[in-house]
Write a protein that holds these residues in place. Structure first.
Motif, PDB file in Angstrom:
ATOM      1  N   ASP A  52     -15.767   9.633  -6.368  1.00 19.56           N
ATOM      2  CA  ASP A  52     -14.558   8.935  -6.824  1.00 19.56           C
ATOM      3  C   ASP A  52     -13.319   9.498  -6.134  1.00 19.56           C
ATOM      4  O   ASP A  52     -12.412   8.756  -5.755  1.00 19.56           O
ATOM      5  N   LEU A  53     -13.287  10.809  -5.954  1.00 20.91           N
ATOM      6  CA  LEU A  53     -12.181  11.480  -5.267  1.00 20.91           C
ATOM      7  C   LEU A  53     -12.109  11.024  -3.810  1.00 20.91           C
ATOM      8  O   LEU A  53     -11.037  10.650  -3.315  1.00 20.91           O
ATOM      9  N   GLU A  54     -13.231  11.032  -3.139  1.00 20.67           N
ATOM     10  CA  GLU A  54     -13.274  10.612  -1.736  1.00 20.67           C
ATOM     11  C   GLU A  54     -12.823   9.164  -1.581  1.00 20.67           C
ATOM     12  O   GLU A  54     -12.048   8.826  -0.690  1.00 20.67           O
ATOM     13  N   LYS A  55     -13.312   8.278  -2.465  1.00 22.48           N
ATOM     14  CA  LYS A  55     -12.965   6.856  -2.400  1.00 22.48           C
ATOM     15  C   LYS A  55     -11.473   6.644  -2.652  1.00 22.48           C
ATOM     16  O   LYS A  55     -10.826   5.871  -1.951  1.00 22.48           O
ATOM     17  N   LEU A  56     -10.921   7.333  -3.644  1.00 24.43           N
ATOM     18  CA  LEU A  56      -9.508   7.201  -3.972  1.00 24.43           C
ATOM     19  C   LEU A  56      -8.625   7.619  -2.803  1.00 24.43           C
ATOM     20  O   LEU A  56      -7.661   6.924  -2.461  1.00 24.43           O
ATOM     21  N   GLU A  57      -8.950   8.743  -2.165  1.00 26.38           N
ATOM     22  CA  GLU A  57      -8.161   9.191  -1.020  1.00 26.38           C
ATOM     23  C   GLU A  57      -8.313   8.251   0.172  1.00 26.38           C
ATOM     24  O   GLU A  57      -7.374   8.030   0.911  1.00 26.38           O
ATOM     25  N   LYS A  58      -9.490   7.682   0.342  1.00 24.92           N
ATOM     26  CA  LYS A  58      -9.743   6.784   1.470  1.00 24.92           C
ATOM     27  C   LYS A  58      -9.074   5.419   1.267  1.00 24.92           C
ATOM     28  O   LYS A  58      -8.421   4.906   2.173  1.00 24.92           O
ATOM     29  N   ASP A  59      -9.220   4.838   0.069  1.00 25.86           N
ATOM     30  CA  ASP A  59      -8.766   3.472  -0.196  1.00 25.86           C
ATOM     31  C   ASP A  59      -7.360   3.382  -0.773  1.00 25.86           C
ATOM     32  O   ASP A  59      -6.746   2.319  -0.738  1.00 25.86           O
ATOM     33  N   GLY A  60      -6.858   4.467  -1.358  1.00 29.72           N
ATOM     34  CA  GLY A  60      -5.551   4.441  -2.005  1.00 29.72           C
ATOM     35  C   GLY A  60      -5.644   3.892  -3.420  1.00 29.72           C
ATOM     36  O   GLY A  60      -6.727   3.630  -3.938  1.00 29.72           O
ATOM     37  N   TYR A  61      -4.482   3.724  -4.048  1.00 29.57           N
ATOM     38  CA  TYR A  61      -4.388   3.256  -5.436  1.00 29.57           C
ATOM     39  C   TYR A  61      -3.463   2.049  -5.451  1.00 29.57           C
ATOM     40  O   TYR A  61      -2.316   2.134  -5.005  1.00 29.57           O
ATOM     41  N   THR A  62      -3.945   0.920  -5.950  1.00 30.73           N
ATOM     42  CA  THR A  62      -3.190  -0.322  -5.907  1.00 30.73           C
ATOM     43  C   THR A  62      -2.530  -0.604  -7.252  1.00 30.73           C
ATOM     44  O   THR A  62      -3.177  -0.576  -8.301  1.00 30.73           O
ATOM     45  N   VAL A  63      -1.204  -0.862  -7.193  1.00 26.02           N
ATOM     46  CA  VAL A  63      -0.414  -1.221  -8.374  1.00 26.02           C
ATOM     47  C   VAL A  63       0.383  -2.471  -8.025  1.00 26.02           C
ATOM     48  O   VAL A  63       1.133  -2.471  -7.041  1.00 26.02           O
ATOM     49  N   ASP A  64       0.222  -3.530  -8.804  1.00 26.33           N
ATOM     50  CA  ASP A  64       0.961  -4.788  -8.593  1.00 26.33           C
ATOM     51  C   ASP A  64       0.886  -5.265  -7.139  1.00 26.33           C
ATOM     52  O   ASP A  64       1.885  -5.679  -6.552  1.00 26.33           O
ATOM     53  N   GLY A  65      -0.298  -5.187  -6.549  1.00 30.66           N
ATOM     54  CA  GLY A  65      -0.496  -5.670  -5.195  1.00 30.66           C
ATOM     55  C   GLY A  65      -0.073  -4.727  -4.086  1.00 30.66           C
ATOM     56  O   GLY A  65      -0.236  -5.039  -2.911  1.00 30.66           O
ATOM     57  N   THR A  66       0.479  -3.575  -4.435  1.00 29.97           N
ATOM     58  CA  THR A  66       0.890  -2.584  -3.436  1.00 29.97           C
ATOM     59  C   THR A  66      -0.078  -1.409  -3.476  1.00 29.97           C
ATOM     60  O   THR A  66      -0.306  -0.825  -4.532  1.00 29.97           O
ATOM     61  N   THR A  67      -0.638  -1.060  -2.318  1.00 23.23           N
ATOM     62  CA  THR A  67      -1.563   0.068  -2.247  1.00 23.23           C
ATOM     63  C   THR A  67      -0.802   1.312  -1.804  1.00 23.23           C
ATOM     64  O   THR A  67      -0.117   1.299  -0.789  1.00 23.23           O
ATOM     65  N   HIS A  68      -0.920   2.355  -2.598  1.00 27.80           N
ATOM     66  CA  HIS A  68      -0.231   3.623  -2.349  1.00 27.80           C
ATOM     67  C   HIS A  68      -1.210   4.651  -1.794  1.00 27.80           C
ATOM     68  O   HIS A  68      -2.364   4.706  -2.204  1.00 27.80           O
ATOM     69  N   GLU A  69      -0.727   5.487  -0.889  1.00 26.56           N
ATOM     70  CA  GLU A  69      -1.518   6.601  -0.387  1.00 26.56           C
ATOM     71  C   GLU A  69      -1.614   7.655  -1.485  1.00 26.56           C
ATOM     72  O   GLU A  69      -0.620   8.009  -2.115  1.00 26.56           O
ATOM     73  N   VAL A  70      -2.812   8.150  -1.707  1.00 25.14           N
ATOM     74  CA  VAL A  70      -3.058   9.118  -2.783  1.00 25.14           C
ATOM     75  C   VAL A  70      -3.246  10.504  -2.182  1.00 25.14           C
ATOM     76  O   VAL A  70      -3.857  10.665  -1.131  1.00 25.14           O
ATOM     77  N   HIS A  71      -2.698  11.496  -2.886  1.00 24.07           N
ATOM     78  CA  HIS A  71      -2.835  12.905  -2.490  1.00 24.07           C
ATOM     79  C   HIS A  71      -3.493  13.644  -3.641  1.00 24.07           C
ATOM     80  O   HIS A  71      -3.097  13.463  -4.793  1.00 24.07           O
ATOM     81  N   CYS A  72      -4.487  14.448  -3.310  1.00 29.43           N
ATOM     82  CA  CYS A  72      -5.187  15.218  -4.335  1.00 29.43           C
ATOM     83  C   CYS A  72      -5.037  16.695  -4.012  1.00 29.43           C
ATOM     84  O   CYS A  72      -5.320  17.124  -2.893  1.00 29.43           O
ATOM     85  N   HIS A  73      -4.557  17.465  -4.982  1.00 23.17           N
ATOM     86  CA  HIS A  73      -4.274  18.886  -4.809  1.00 23.17           C
ATOM     87  C   HIS A  73      -5.554  19.646  -4.466  1.00 23.17           C
ATOM     88  O   HIS A  73      -6.591  19.422  -5.061  1.00 23.17           O
ATOM     89  N   GLY A  74      -5.432  20.519  -3.502  1.00 15.72           N
ATOM     90  CA  GLY A  74      -6.544  21.374  -3.131  1.00 15.72           C
ATOM     91  C   GLY A  74      -7.625  20.653  -2.369  1.00 15.72           C
ATOM     92  O   GLY A  74      -8.729  21.152  -2.214  1.00 15.72           O
ATOM     93  N   HIS A  75      -7.349  19.471  -1.873  1.00 18.22           N
ATOM     94  CA  HIS A  75      -8.378  18.720  -1.137  1.00 18.22           C
ATOM     95  C   HIS A  75      -7.820  18.199   0.155  1.00 18.22           C
ATOM     96  O   HIS A  75      -6.699  17.879   0.306  1.00 18.22           O
TER      97      HIS A  75
END
Length: 68
Positions: free
Chosen positions: A45-68
Motif C-alpha cells: 500500500d505504501l509503495e502504491k501510494l508513493e507511485k500513484d499519488g493521492y487523488t482529491v476532487d480530481g487532482t492527484t497529489h504527490e505523496v511523501h512518506c517519512h523514512g522512505h
C-alpha cells in the motif's frame, strides 16, 4: 545438530532479507502548501501510494512518506 543449526540460521536470513518495507507516516501538500496527513501506510500500500499519488476532487497529489 550442526546441520540443523545452519539450516535454521539460513532460514532466518532468508526471512529477514525478504521482509517488506515496513510502515511509514505519509502526507501530501495541498494547493495552499499545507501538509495534509494521510496516516500510516505499509508495504505494498505504501509503495502504491508513493507511485500513484493521492487523488482529491480530481487532482492527484504527490505523496511523501517519512523514512522512505
Amino acid at each position: 545438530m550442526k546441520s540443523k543449526l545452519v539450516a535454521l540460521a539460513f532460514g532466518a536470513f532468508v526471512f529477514a532479507s525478504c521482509s517488506k518495507t515496513g510502515c511509514h507516516e505519509c502526507h501530501y501538500e495541498d494547493a495552499q502548501d499545507q501538509e495534509v496527513e494521510l496516516g500510516e501506510y505499509c508495504d505494498d500500500d505504501l509503495e502504491k501510494l508513493e507511485k500513484d499519488g493521492y487523488t482529491v476532487d480530481g487532482t492527484t497529489h504527490e505523496v511523501h512518506c517519512h523514512g522512505h
